[in-house]
Design a protein around this motif. Structure first.
Motif, PDB file in Angstrom:
ATOM      1  N   MET A 107       0.824  -1.214   0.000  1.00 47.18           N
ATOM      2  CA  MET A 107       0.000   0.000   0.000  1.00 47.18           C
ATOM      3  C   MET A 107       0.853   1.258   0.000  1.00 47.18           C
ATOM      4  N   VAL A 108       1.958   1.246   0.753  1.00 45.03           N
ATOM      5  CA  VAL A 108       2.825   2.421   0.808  1.00 45.03           C
ATOM      6  C   VAL A 108       3.610   2.576  -0.491  1.00 45.03           C
ATOM      7  N   VAL A 109       4.167   1.476  -0.995  1.00 46.22           N
ATOM      8  CA  VAL A 109       4.956   1.533  -2.225  1.00 46.22           C
ATOM      9  C   VAL A 109       4.105   1.999  -3.398  1.00 46.22           C
ATOM     10  N   ASN A 110       2.819   1.702  -3.355  1.00 46.50           N
ATOM     11  CA  ASN A 110       1.956   2.100  -4.470  1.00 46.50           C
ATOM     12  C   ASN A 110       1.561   3.566  -4.442  1.00 46.50           C
ATOM     13  N   LEU A 111       2.249   4.340  -3.613  1.00 45.77           N
ATOM     14  CA  LEU A 111       2.228   5.798  -3.770  1.00 45.77           C
ATOM     15  C   LEU A 111       3.008   6.211  -5.011  1.00 45.77           C
ATOM     16  N   ALA A 112       3.838   5.306  -5.511  1.00 46.19           N
ATOM     17  CA  ALA A 112       4.724   5.611  -6.636  1.00 46.19           C
ATOM     18  C   ALA A 112       3.994   6.195  -7.854  1.00 46.19           C
ATOM     19  N   PRO A 113       2.822   5.647  -8.271  1.00 45.47           N
ATOM     20  CA  PRO A 113       2.151   6.251  -9.420  1.00 45.47           C
ATOM     21  C   PRO A 113       1.820   7.729  -9.221  1.00 45.47           C
ATOM     22  N   LEU A 114       1.474   8.098  -7.986  1.00 44.88           N
ATOM     23  CA  LEU A 114       1.213   9.506  -7.700  1.00 44.88           C
ATOM     24  C   LEU A 114       2.502  10.313  -7.847  1.00 44.88           C
ATOM     25  N   MET A 115       3.598   9.765  -7.350  1.00 36.98           N
ATOM     26  CA  MET A 115       4.892  10.437  -7.485  1.00 36.98           C
ATOM     27  C   MET A 115       5.294  10.549  -8.952  1.00 36.98           C
ATOM     28  N   VAL A 116       4.952   9.515  -9.736  1.00 39.82           N
ATOM     29  CA  VAL A 116       5.222   9.560 -11.170  1.00 39.82           C
ATOM     30  C   VAL A 116       4.438  10.698 -11.819  1.00 39.82           C
ATOM     31  N   LYS A 249      -1.163   5.933 -17.085  1.00 42.78           N
ATOM     32  CA  LYS A 249      -2.131   4.847 -17.231  1.00 42.78           C
ATOM     33  C   LYS A 249      -1.521   3.511 -16.824  1.00 42.78           C
ATOM     34  N   VAL A 250      -0.277   3.274 -17.242  1.00 47.51           N
ATOM     35  CA  VAL A 250       0.386   2.026 -16.874  1.00 47.51           C
ATOM     36  C   VAL A 250       0.661   2.004 -15.371  1.00 47.51           C
ATOM     37  N   ALA A 251       1.134   3.139 -14.845  1.00 48.93           N
ATOM     38  CA  ALA A 251       1.435   3.217 -13.413  1.00 48.93           C
ATOM     39  C   ALA A 251       0.192   2.972 -12.573  1.00 48.93           C
ATOM     40  N   ALA A 252      -0.954   3.460 -13.043  1.00 51.00           N
ATOM     41  CA  ALA A 252      -2.196   3.305 -12.283  1.00 51.00           C
ATOM     42  C   ALA A 252      -2.617   1.847 -12.162  1.00 51.00           C
ATOM     43  N   SER A 253      -2.169   1.011 -13.082  1.00 46.61           N
ATOM     44  CA  SER A 253      -2.559  -0.399 -13.036  1.00 46.61           C
ATOM     45  C   SER A 253      -2.015  -1.098 -11.796  1.00 46.61           C
ATOM     46  N   THR A 254      -0.970  -0.545 -11.204  1.00 45.44           N
ATOM     47  CA  THR A 254      -0.398  -1.162 -10.006  1.00 45.44           C
ATOM     48  C   THR A 254      -1.299  -0.975  -8.786  1.00 45.44           C
ATOM     49  N   LEU A 255      -2.383  -0.211  -8.928  1.00 46.60           N
ATOM     50  CA  LEU A 255      -3.329  -0.046  -7.817  1.00 46.60           C
ATOM     51  C   LEU A 255      -3.950  -1.381  -7.415  1.00 46.60           C
ATOM     52  N   ALA A 256      -3.949  -2.328  -8.344  1.00 48.03           N
ATOM     53  CA  ALA A 256      -4.518  -3.641  -8.032  1.00 48.03           C
ATOM     54  C   ALA A 256      -3.567  -4.491  -7.202  1.00 48.03           C
ATOM     55  N   VAL A 257      -2.284  -4.145  -7.195  1.00 50.94           N
ATOM     56  CA  VAL A 257      -1.287  -4.980  -6.520  1.00 50.94           C
ATOM     57  C   VAL A 257      -1.563  -5.133  -5.017  1.00 50.94           C
ATOM     58  N   PRO A 258      -1.818  -4.053  -4.252  1.00 45.81           N
ATOM     59  CA  PRO A 258      -2.021  -4.229  -2.805  1.00 45.81           C
ATOM     60  C   PRO A 258      -3.156  -5.185  -2.460  1.00 45.81           C
ATOM     61  N   ALA A 259      -4.257  -5.108  -3.191  1.00 42.11           N
ATOM     62  CA  ALA A 259      -5.377  -6.009  -2.908  1.00 42.11           C
ATOM     63  C   ALA A 259      -4.972  -7.459  -3.129  1.00 42.11           C
ATOM     64  N   VAL A 260      -4.247  -7.709  -4.210  1.00 42.74           N
ATOM     65  CA  VAL A 260      -3.780  -9.068  -4.486  1.00 42.74           C
ATOM     66  C   VAL A 260      -2.789  -9.512  -3.416  1.00 42.74           C
ATOM     67  N   VAL A 261      -1.925  -8.595  -2.990  1.00 43.01           N
ATOM     68  CA  VAL A 261      -0.931  -8.920  -1.968  1.00 43.01           C
ATOM     69  C   VAL A 261      -1.600  -9.291  -0.653  1.00 43.01           C
ATOM     70  N   VAL A 262      -2.595  -8.505  -0.237  1.00 47.47           N
ATOM     71  CA  VAL A 262      -3.294  -8.773   1.019  1.00 47.47           C
ATOM     72  C   VAL A 262      -3.935 -10.159   0.987  1.00 47.47           C
ATOM     73  N   ILE A 263      -4.553 -10.519  -0.133  1.00 51.16           N
ATOM     74  CA  ILE A 263      -5.177 -11.838  -0.268  1.00 51.16           C
ATOM     75  C   ILE A 263      -4.117 -12.935  -0.213  1.00 51.16           C
ATOM     76  N   MET A 264      -3.044 -12.768  -1.002  1.00 48.48           N
ATOM     77  CA  MET A 264      -1.969 -13.763  -1.015  1.00 48.48           C
ATOM     78  C   MET A 264      -1.327 -13.910   0.355  1.00 48.48           C
TER      79      MET A 264
END
Length: 304
Positions: A107-116, A249-264
Motif C-alpha cells: 500500500m505504501v509503495v503504491n504511492l509511486a504512481p502519484l509520485m510519477v 495509465k500504466v502506473a495506475a494499473s499497479t493499484l490492483a497490486v495491494p489487494a492481491v498482496v493482502v489476499i496472497m
C-alpha cells in the motif's frame, strides 16, 4: 478480419500489465516470507542474478543469437534506472519486509504512481491538473492514517519509512525508464538495467555465498523465481506496456497490486494489515486513483 489486428494490439499490452501485476504481487509475499533467512542484500543479489541470466537467454532467443548494444545515451539511461530501480529499490524493498507485513508495504509503495504523476509535471512538462492536486491531498491523508497505525504500535514506524523510500526509488526508476525507452526497445532496456543493478549489488557477493549455505531450498528457489518472473518477465512486460500506453495509465494499473498482496499474504502467511492500516491504505490508493484519472480529450489513442 480488419478488426482482429487492432484488437490483438490492444489485448497484448493489457495482458502484459495483468501478468506483471500478479507477478509483482507475489514478490511482496515472497520477500516477507524470506526475511527470516536471507538479509536484504543477498536476497536482492540472488534475485538479480537469476533475472540477468533469464534476460540474457530471452534476448539471445529474440535476437536469434545476436545482441546489438544501443547508443551511449541509451546505455547510460538504462544503467541509471537499473541502479535505482533494480538495485536500490529492491534492496530497500527487501529491508522493509523485515519490519512490516507485505500488504502494508504494497500500500505504501503504491504511492509511486502519484509520485510519477508529479514527476511527469516537473520533467515531462505535463499539466498539473486539479485531479493530481486532489489525489495528493487524499493520499497524504491516507498515509497519515497508516502513520497513526505505526504510532500506536500496530505497525513499525521504521518499516513505514523504509517503504516510503522504496516508493520514491520506484517512481524515479519508472520516470527514467520512460526516457530510456525513447532510445531502445523494452527487452534491451530491461536486460541492461538488470545487468547494471546486478553489478551494483556485487558488494553483497561474499555475504550471499555465506548465507546461501544455511538457507533452505524453498527460500533460494523463491529468490530465483523472483528473478525469472517479477524481475525478468515482469519488467520486460512492463516496458512493453509503457511503449503502448501513457506513463500514468500504466502506473495506475499497479493499484490492483495491494489487494492481491493482502489476499496472497493472508492465505499463505496468515498476515493481514491492521484495520487502521487497511483504511489508510484504501484512502491512499483512492488518492492515487483520483490523480490518475484523465479526461478523454484526445481521440488519437482509442480507449475501447
Amino acid at each position: 478480419m480488419t478488426q482482429t489486428v487492432p484488437l490483438t494490439r490492444r489485448a497484448l499490452p493489457v495482458a502484459a500489465i495483468i501478468a506483471t501485476v500478479l507477478m509483482w504481487a507475489s514478490s511482496f509475499v515472497l520477500i516477507r516470507w524470506s526475511a527470516g533467512e536471507l538479509s536484504p542484500g543477498p536476497l536482492a543479489l540472488l534475485r538479480l542474478l537469476a533475472g540477468a541470466a533469464t534476460l540474457t537467454i530471452l534476448l539471445l532467443w529474440v535476437r536469434r543469437g545476436r545482441i546489438t548494444l544501443p547508443t551511449r545515451a541509451a546505455i547510460g539511461l538504462t544503467a541509471l534506472f537499473g541502479v535505482i530501480w533494480f538495485a536500490l529499490y529492491t534492496l530497500v524493498f527487501n529491508l522493509a519486509g523485515h519490519y512490516i507485513d507485505a500488504g502494508t508495504i504494497a500500500m505504501v509503495v503504491n504511492l509511486a504512481p502519484l509520485m510519477v504523476g508529479v514527476g511527469a509535471v516537473v520533467f515531462f512538462k505535463e499539466s498539473f491538473s486539479p485531479r493530481l492536486f486532489l489525489g495528493m491531498v487524499v493520499s497524504l491523508c491516507g498515509i497519515g492514517l497508516i502513520t497513526v497505525a505505526g504510532s500506536t504500535g500496530q505497525l513499525a514506524l521504521a518499516g513505514l519509512g523504509i517503504a516510503l523510500v522504496a516508493a520514491f526509488l520506484y517512481a524515479a526508476g519508472m520516470l527514467i525508464q520512460k526516457v530510456a525507452l525513447r532510445h531502445t526497445d523494452p527487452l534491451t532496456a530491461t536486460w541492461l538495467a538488470c545487468a547494471a543493478g546486478t553489478i551494483a549489488l556485487l558488494p553483497f557477493l561474499s555475504a550471499t555465498i555465506t548465507e546461501v549455505q544455511t538457507t533452505s531450498t524453498p527460500v533460494i528457489l523463491g529468490a530465483i523465481y523472483m528473478g525469472i518472473g517479477p524481475t525478468a518477465l515482469g519488467f520486460w512486460f512492463w516496458g512493453y506496456a509503457m511503449n503502448h500506453f501513457p506513463t500514468g495509465k500504466v502506473a495506475a494499473s499497479t493499484l490492483a497490486v495491494p489487494a492481491v498482496v493482502v489476499i496472497m499474504s493472508g492465505l499463505t502467511l496468515g498476515e493481514i494489515p491492521p484495520p487502521l492500516g487497511i483504511l489508510g491504505g484504501a484512502i491512499t490508493l483512492t488518492g492515487v486513483a483520483i490523480a490518475q484519472l484523465r479526461r478523454p480529450a484526445r481521440p488519437v489513442r482509442p480507449a475501447h
